[in-house]
Design a protein around this motif. Structure first.
Motif, PDB file in Angstrom:
ATOM      1  N   PRO A 189     -93.312 -21.226 -51.510  1.00  0.00           N
ATOM      2  CA  PRO A 189     -93.811 -20.184 -52.411  1.00  0.00           C
ATOM      3  C   PRO A 189     -93.053 -20.222 -53.741  1.00  0.00           C
ATOM      4  CG  PRO A 189     -93.150 -19.303 -50.268  1.00  0.00           C
ATOM      5  CD  PRO A 189     -92.617 -20.695 -50.353  1.00  0.00           C
ATOM      6  N   VAL A 190     -93.787 -20.348 -54.813  1.00  0.00           N
ATOM      7  CA  VAL A 190     -93.174 -20.388 -56.145  1.00  0.00           C
ATOM      8  C   VAL A 190     -93.943 -19.378 -56.976  1.00  0.00           C
ATOM      9  CG1 VAL A 190     -92.811 -21.797 -58.193  1.00  0.00           C
ATOM     10  CG2 VAL A 190     -92.475 -22.801 -55.940  1.00  0.00           C
ATOM     11  N   ALA A 191     -93.295 -18.262 -57.282  1.00  0.00           N
ATOM     12  CA  ALA A 191     -94.031 -17.139 -57.859  1.00  0.00           C
ATOM     13  C   ALA A 191     -94.637 -17.461 -59.217  1.00  0.00           C
ATOM     14  CB  ALA A 191     -93.110 -15.936 -57.947  1.00  0.00           C
ATOM     15  N   ASP A 192     -93.816 -17.728 -60.178  1.00  0.00           N
ATOM     16  CA  ASP A 192     -94.327 -17.752 -61.549  1.00  0.00           C
ATOM     17  C   ASP A 192     -94.120 -19.082 -62.254  1.00  0.00           C
ATOM     18  OD1 ASP A 192     -95.417 -15.185 -61.699  1.00  0.00           O
ATOM     19  OD2 ASP A 192     -93.382 -14.373 -61.705  1.00  0.00           O
ATOM     20  N   PHE A 193     -94.163 -20.153 -61.505  1.00  0.00           N
ATOM     21  CA  PHE A 193     -93.972 -21.463 -62.135  1.00  0.00           C
ATOM     22  C   PHE A 193     -95.275 -22.219 -62.027  1.00  0.00           C
ATOM     23  CE2 PHE A 193     -92.320 -25.925 -61.968  1.00  0.00           C
ATOM     24  CZ  PHE A 193     -91.915 -25.961 -63.293  1.00  0.00           C
ATOM     25  N   ASP A 194     -95.879 -22.479 -63.156  1.00  0.00           N
ATOM     26  CA  ASP A 194     -97.225 -23.042 -63.158  1.00  0.00           C
ATOM     27  C   ASP A 194     -97.326 -24.096 -64.260  1.00  0.00           C
ATOM     28  OD1 ASP A 194     -99.861 -23.489 -62.710  1.00  0.00           O
ATOM     29  OD2 ASP A 194    -100.563 -21.610 -63.597  1.00  0.00           O
ATOM     30  N   PRO A 195     -96.636 -25.224 -64.065  1.00  0.00           N
ATOM     31  CA  PRO A 195     -96.590 -26.229 -65.132  1.00  0.00           C
ATOM     32  C   PRO A 195     -97.917 -26.962 -65.286  1.00  0.00           C
ATOM     33  CG  PRO A 195     -95.639 -27.127 -63.142  1.00  0.00           C
ATOM     34  CD  PRO A 195     -95.980 -25.694 -62.835  1.00  0.00           C
ATOM     35  N   ALA A 196     -98.057 -27.660 -66.393  1.00  0.00           N
ATOM     36  CA  ALA A 196     -99.173 -28.600 -66.541  1.00  0.00           C
ATOM     37  C   ALA A 196     -98.668 -29.983 -66.154  1.00  0.00           C
ATOM     38  CB  ALA A 196     -99.659 -28.608 -67.983  1.00  0.00           C
ATOM     39  N   LEU A 197     -99.592 -30.819 -65.683  1.00  0.00           N
ATOM     40  CA  LEU A 197     -99.251 -32.209 -65.367  1.00  0.00           C
ATOM     41  C   LEU A 197    -100.220 -33.083 -66.162  1.00  0.00           C
ATOM     42  CD1 LEU A 197     -97.366 -33.879 -63.551  1.00  0.00           C
ATOM     43  CD2 LEU A 197     -99.224 -34.012 -61.896  1.00  0.00           C
ATOM     44  N   VAL A 198     -99.688 -33.755 -67.173  1.00  0.00           N
ATOM     45  CA  VAL A 198    -100.517 -34.635 -67.996  1.00  0.00           C
ATOM     46  C   VAL A 198    -100.472 -36.020 -67.352  1.00  0.00           C
ATOM     47  CG1 VAL A 198    -100.777 -35.695 -70.266  1.00  0.00           C
ATOM     48  CG2 VAL A 198    -100.134 -33.276 -70.071  1.00  0.00           C
ATOM     49  N   ILE A 199    -101.642 -36.529 -66.989  1.00  0.00           N
ATOM     50  CA  ILE A 199    -101.709 -37.780 -66.220  1.00  0.00           C
ATOM     51  C   ILE A 199    -102.250 -38.886 -67.110  1.00  0.00           C
ATOM     52  CG2 ILE A 199    -102.723 -38.904 -64.181  1.00  0.00           C
ATOM     53  CD1 ILE A 199    -102.935 -36.116 -62.908  1.00  0.00           C
ATOM     54  N   ALA A 200    -101.427 -39.909 -67.324  1.00  0.00           N
ATOM     55  CA  ALA A 200    -101.847 -41.051 -68.148  1.00  0.00           C
ATOM     56  C   ALA A 200    -102.284 -42.172 -67.219  1.00  0.00           C
ATOM     57  CB  ALA A 200    -100.681 -41.516 -69.015  1.00  0.00           C
ATOM     58  N   VAL A 201    -103.588 -42.426 -67.182  1.00  0.00           N
ATOM     59  CA  VAL A 201    -104.081 -43.528 -66.352  1.00  0.00           C
ATOM     60  C   VAL A 201    -104.109 -44.774 -67.236  1.00  0.00           C
ATOM     61  CG1 VAL A 201    -105.979 -44.382 -64.921  1.00  0.00           C
ATOM     62  CG2 VAL A 201    -105.420 -41.949 -64.921  1.00  0.00           C
ATOM     63  N   VAL A 202    -103.087 -45.597 -67.060  1.00  0.00           N
ATOM     64  CA  VAL A 202    -103.003 -46.820 -67.874  1.00  0.00           C
ATOM     65  C   VAL A 202    -103.736 -47.967 -67.189  1.00  0.00           C
ATOM     66  CG1 VAL A 202    -100.830 -46.107 -68.954  1.00  0.00           C
ATOM     67  CG2 VAL A 202    -100.748 -47.547 -66.916  1.00  0.00           C
ATOM     68  N   ASP A 203    -103.926 -47.843 -65.876  1.00  0.00           N
ATOM     69  CA  ASP A 203    -104.675 -48.866 -65.129  1.00  0.00           C
ATOM     70  C   ASP A 203    -105.252 -48.203 -63.876  1.00  0.00           C
ATOM     71  OD1 ASP A 203    -105.695 -50.981 -63.720  1.00  0.00           O
ATOM     72  OD2 ASP A 203    -103.887 -52.216 -63.817  1.00  0.00           O
ATOM     73  N   ALA A 204    -106.588 -48.119 -63.822  1.00  0.00           N
ATOM     74  CA  ALA A 204    -107.239 -47.438 -62.683  1.00  0.00           C
ATOM     75  C   ALA A 204    -107.527 -48.400 -61.543  1.00  0.00           C
ATOM     76  CB  ALA A 204    -108.529 -46.775 -63.150  1.00  0.00           C
ATOM     77  N   GLY A 205    -107.137 -49.660 -61.685  1.00  0.00           N
ATOM     78  CA  GLY A 205    -107.409 -50.663 -60.644  1.00  0.00           C
ATOM     79  C   GLY A 205    -106.560 -50.423 -59.403  1.00  0.00           C
ATOM     80  N   ALA A 206    -107.060 -50.930 -58.265  1.00  0.00           N
ATOM     81  CA  ALA A 206    -106.299 -50.792 -57.019  1.00  0.00           C
ATOM     82  C   ALA A 206    -105.075 -51.688 -57.062  1.00  0.00           C
ATOM     83  CB  ALA A 206    -107.186 -51.143 -55.829  1.00  0.00           C
ATOM     84  N   LYS A 207    -103.980 -51.201 -56.506  1.00  0.00           N
ATOM     85  CA  LYS A 207    -102.717 -51.954 -56.503  1.00  0.00           C
ATOM     86  C   LYS A 207    -102.829 -53.200 -55.634  1.00  0.00           C
ATOM     87  CE  LYS A 207    -101.252 -48.094 -54.533  1.00  0.00           C
ATOM     88  NZ  LYS A 207    -100.421 -47.001 -54.028  1.00  0.00           N
ATOM     89  N   ALA A 208    -101.992 -54.190 -55.950  1.00  0.00           N
ATOM     90  CA  ALA A 208    -102.017 -55.438 -55.175  1.00  0.00           C
ATOM     91  C   ALA A 208    -101.335 -55.262 -53.828  1.00  0.00           C
ATOM     92  CB  ALA A 208    -101.339 -56.543 -55.975  1.00  0.00           C
ATOM     93  N   VAL A 209    -100.305 -54.431 -53.782  1.00  0.00           N
ATOM     94  CA  VAL A 209     -99.576 -54.208 -52.525  1.00  0.00           C
ATOM     95  C   VAL A 209     -99.703 -52.727 -52.186  1.00  0.00           C
ATOM     96  CG1 VAL A 209     -97.362 -54.437 -51.330  1.00  0.00           C
ATOM     97  CG2 VAL A 209     -97.894 -55.943 -53.265  1.00  0.00           C
TER      98      VAL A 209
END
Ligand SMILES: Nc1ncnc2c1ncn2[C@@H]1O[C@H](COP(=O)(O)OP(=O)(O)OP(=O)(O)O)[C@@H](O)[C@H]1O
Ligand SMILES: C[C@@](O)(CCOP(=O)(O)OP(=O)(O)O)CC(=O)O
Length: 349
Positions: A189-209
């Protein structure tokens, strides 16, 4: 204050004849990472982890039992899945059959809105949705803790997507049944912490491993693994305190060092596992520049080159702009904390 635990019903849903049961789950991003299993069959992590479930990129999964079918069928984003991807799902359905004492094959249709296998937690939303819909379809009456334990058997990070907001996954102790019982996620439970998460998709391809193979190699060969796992205990304790205080700088610093440490363990594996790309490093440089300009922004990366940046919601546009400038051509999304996995009805879809 935003509501975290819009978890929805967990009692078995009615499997309307011919329609099956549908569940929706969101990915989660770990602030304290899980990397490495002490029991691969039971999917027991070596370390505790702590994450934030997102409000974007849902996976929607429908499970329908088909007593007349010769075998399970599984489609991912509209195409039949083969190889390891199919094996993981069939193995999970076998577990559901074993638990329920039933034997019907299932027809599973799943849709990811996050790129699959790109280090953006598709296995977390995927197996949380499958656990919830599958348990209901096979008539298993499980509470959220039991569902979280069950989802862990598909993908350890999926245990956390059963809950909204922040969740901790316990690695548990002991072996066998005791270990299985002790390893599950629960909300933080985290009362008043509501950060944003900025997601940079530099490569949407599936990983090799895959994460699974990479963490196995890391545990078996990286001389840094044990040190990282040990330092993660202190990171988790400090993270809990920072979350309680709603202290973005502390949360970000701890998350960033924990993630960089995890990547260091992979780089020291033999042969090395390297998910970070030149574009990843450019975004990390952009994040450092933001901080030197006085914008609190902190990065984390999973098993892929894509970067997630924690910041104050009021700074999210500036962070997104900086990230685009650092890695031209990347696609940027902004997430907030989101809901736990839930069953849906036909009318909602
Ligand atoms: N909707 C889904 N249903 C069932 N299985 C899925 C689904 N989405 C992904 N998966 C499985 O998860 C695998 C990807 O998991 P993996 O852990 O390697 O990457 P990720 O989850 O995208 O990234 P990360 O490990 O960093 O969270 C896929 O190859 C597939 O086997
Ligand atoms: C780097 C991570 O994202 C690794 C997640 O690994 P997975 O849970 O995807 O691996 P399996 O348990 O083998 O399915 C860190 C984290 O989410 O804690």
């Amino acid at each position: 204050m935003r509501t975290d635990h819009r978890a929805g019903p967990v009692a078995p849903a009615v499997d309307a004849p011919g329609h099956g049961v549908t569940a929706v789950a969101h990915p989660n991003i770990a602030l304290i990472k899980y990397w490495g299993k002490r029991d691969e069959r039971l999917m027991i992590p070596y370390v505790d982890s702590l994450s934030m479930t997102l409000d974007i990129f849902p996976t929607t999964t429908t499970v329908r039992l088909d007593p007349g079918a010769p075998a399970d069928s599984f489609t991912l984003d509209g195409s039949p899945a083969e190889g390891e991807v199919r094996r993981r799902v069939v193995g999970f359905l076998d577990l559901l059959r074993e638990r329920s004492g039933r034997c019907e094959p299932a027809v599973v249709d799943t849709r990811n809105s996050v790129p699959t296998g790109a280090g953006l937690a598709s296995s977390a939303s995927g197996f949380a949705a499958l656990a919830l819909a599958g348990a209901a379809a096979y008539g298993l009456d499980l509470d959220r803790t039991a569902l979280s334990r069950l989802a862990r058997r598909g993908s350890a990070s999926a245990s956390r997507s059963m809950f909204g907001g922040f969740a901790v996954c316990h690695a548990g102790r002991g072996t066998g049944a005791a270990a299985d019982l002790g390893s599950y996620a629960e909300p933080v439970p985290v009362a008043d912490f509501d950060p944003a998460l900025v997601i940079a998709v530099v490569d949407a391809g599936a990983k090799a491993v895959s994460s699974r193979a990479a963490m196995r190699r890391t545990v078996e060969t990286s001389p840094l693994y044990r040190a990282w796992a040990t330092s993660g205990k202190a990171d988790l304790a400090e993270m809990r305190a920072a979350l309680r205080r709603g202290d973005l700088d502390a949360v970000g610093e701890i998350a960033e060092r924990n993630a960089l440490g995890m990547h260091a363990t992979m780089l020291a594996a033999r042969p090395a596992v390297r998910y970070l790309s030149p574009a990843t490093v450019s975004v990390l440089d952009g994040v450092l520049r933001l901080r030197s300009d006085g914008v609190p922004a902190y990065a984390t990366m999973d098993a892929g080159p894509n970067v997630k940046v924690f910041c104050h919601p009021a700074d999210a546009d500036r962070v997104a702009e900086a990230v685009r400038g650092a890695a031209p051509g990347c696609t940027v999304f902004t997430a907030r904390r989101g809901p736990g996995a839930r069953l849906t009805t036909e009318a909602e879809r």
